[in-house]
Scaffold this motif. Structure first.
Motif, PDB file in Angstrom:
ATOM      1  N   SER A   1      41.473  38.209  33.091  1.00 57.11           N
ATOM      2  CA  SER A   1      42.678  37.414  33.319  1.00 57.11           C
ATOM      3  C   SER A   1      43.158  37.585  34.759  1.00 57.11           C
ATOM      4  O   SER A   1      42.825  38.559  35.436  1.00 57.11           O
ATOM      5  N   ALA A   2      43.963  36.631  35.213  1.00 62.50           N
ATOM      6  CA  ALA A   2      44.519  36.701  36.567  1.00 62.50           C
ATOM      7  C   ALA A   2      45.411  37.926  36.719  1.00 62.50           C
ATOM      8  O   ALA A   2      45.442  38.545  37.783  1.00 62.50           O
ATOM      9  N   SER A   3      46.107  38.320  35.663  1.00 66.85           N
ATOM     10  CA  SER A   3      46.964  39.504  35.758  1.00 66.85           C
ATOM     11  C   SER A   3      46.138  40.777  35.923  1.00 66.85           C
ATOM     12  O   SER A   3      46.568  41.716  36.599  1.00 66.85           O
ATOM     13  N   THR A   4      44.943  40.819  35.348  1.00 71.05           N
ATOM     14  CA  THR A   4      44.048  41.961  35.548  1.00 71.05           C
ATOM     15  C   THR A   4      43.619  42.043  37.005  1.00 71.05           C
ATOM     16  O   THR A   4      43.581  43.126  37.590  1.00 71.05           O
ATOM     17  N   VAL A   5      43.310  40.901  37.610  1.00 73.47           N
ATOM     18  CA  VAL A   5      42.944  40.871  39.025  1.00 73.47           C
ATOM     19  C   VAL A   5      44.142  41.283  39.876  1.00 73.47           C
ATOM     20  O   VAL A   5      43.995  42.083  40.810  1.00 73.47           O
ATOM     21  N   ASP A   6      45.338  40.766  39.554  1.00 75.71           N
ATOM     22  CA  ASP A   6      46.550  41.155  40.285  1.00 75.71           C
ATOM     23  C   ASP A   6      46.721  42.669  40.287  1.00 75.71           C
ATOM     24  O   ASP A   6      46.966  43.283  41.324  1.00 75.71           O
ATOM     25  N   ARG A   7      46.596  43.261  39.112  1.00 81.43           N
ATOM     26  CA  ARG A   7      46.779  44.704  38.954  1.00 81.43           C
ATOM     27  C   ARG A   7      45.700  45.481  39.713  1.00 81.43           C
ATOM     28  O   ARG A   7      45.995  46.467  40.397  1.00 81.43           O
ATOM     29  N   ALA A   8      44.463  45.033  39.631  1.00 81.77           N
ATOM     30  CA  ALA A   8      43.356  45.715  40.310  1.00 81.77           C
ATOM     31  C   ALA A   8      43.552  45.701  41.822  1.00 81.77           C
ATOM     32  O   ALA A   8      43.416  46.731  42.484  1.00 81.77           O
ATOM     33  N   VAL A   9      43.887  44.556  42.367  1.00 81.02           N
ATOM     34  CA  VAL A   9      44.089  44.443  43.811  1.00 81.02           C
ATOM     35  C   VAL A   9      45.292  45.286  44.242  1.00 81.02           C
ATOM     36  O   VAL A   9      45.238  45.985  45.252  1.00 81.02           O
ATOM     37  N   ALA A  10      46.361  45.247  43.470  1.00 80.00           N
ATOM     38  CA  ALA A  10      47.555  46.036  43.801  1.00 80.00           C
ATOM     39  C   ALA A  10      47.262  47.538  43.769  1.00 80.00           C
ATOM     40  O   ALA A  10      47.841  48.300  44.539  1.00 80.00           O
TER      41      ALA A  10
END
Length: 100
Positions: free
Chosen positions: A77-86
């Motif tokens: 999910s996009a939120s997983t990518v958001d969290r990973a990058v953060a």
């Protein structure tokens, strides 16, 4: 895809994994208010393992792709990518500044 060789990527993952794990454990311990009760690795699996978190961050930096596009490429999910990058970006920035 991320613009660096496999060898350099492996070295980067090894270099960042120790500090990332230390920060993660400290944060979880602070949230829990006590030491870990179960062995490391127990509980839900991450959708992106640490190496994939580093890779998705490097691809985001190199190509400036939206997190939605990266989510499709990595099957999360996009939120997983958001969290990973953060989670990874501060370590990458610290490393980059130390080299200057």
């Amino acid at each position: 895809m991320c613009g660096i060789s496999k060898e350099h990527l492996g070295a980067l993952i090894n270099e960042l994994s120790g500090p990332w794990l230390a920060v993660r454990e400290a944060g979880q311990g602070k949230r829990r208010g006590h030491a870990r009760l179960r062995v490391a690795g127990a509980g839900p699996d991450h959708q992106l393992v640490f190496a994939d978190r580093v890779l998705v961050t490097l691809v985001a930096l190199r190509w400036a792709l939206s997190h939605r596009v990266l989510a499709v490429l990595f099957g999360v999910s996009a939120s997983t990518v958001d969290r990973a990058v953060a989670e990874i970006l501060p370590f990458h920035r610290d490393r980059t500044m130390a080299q200057d």
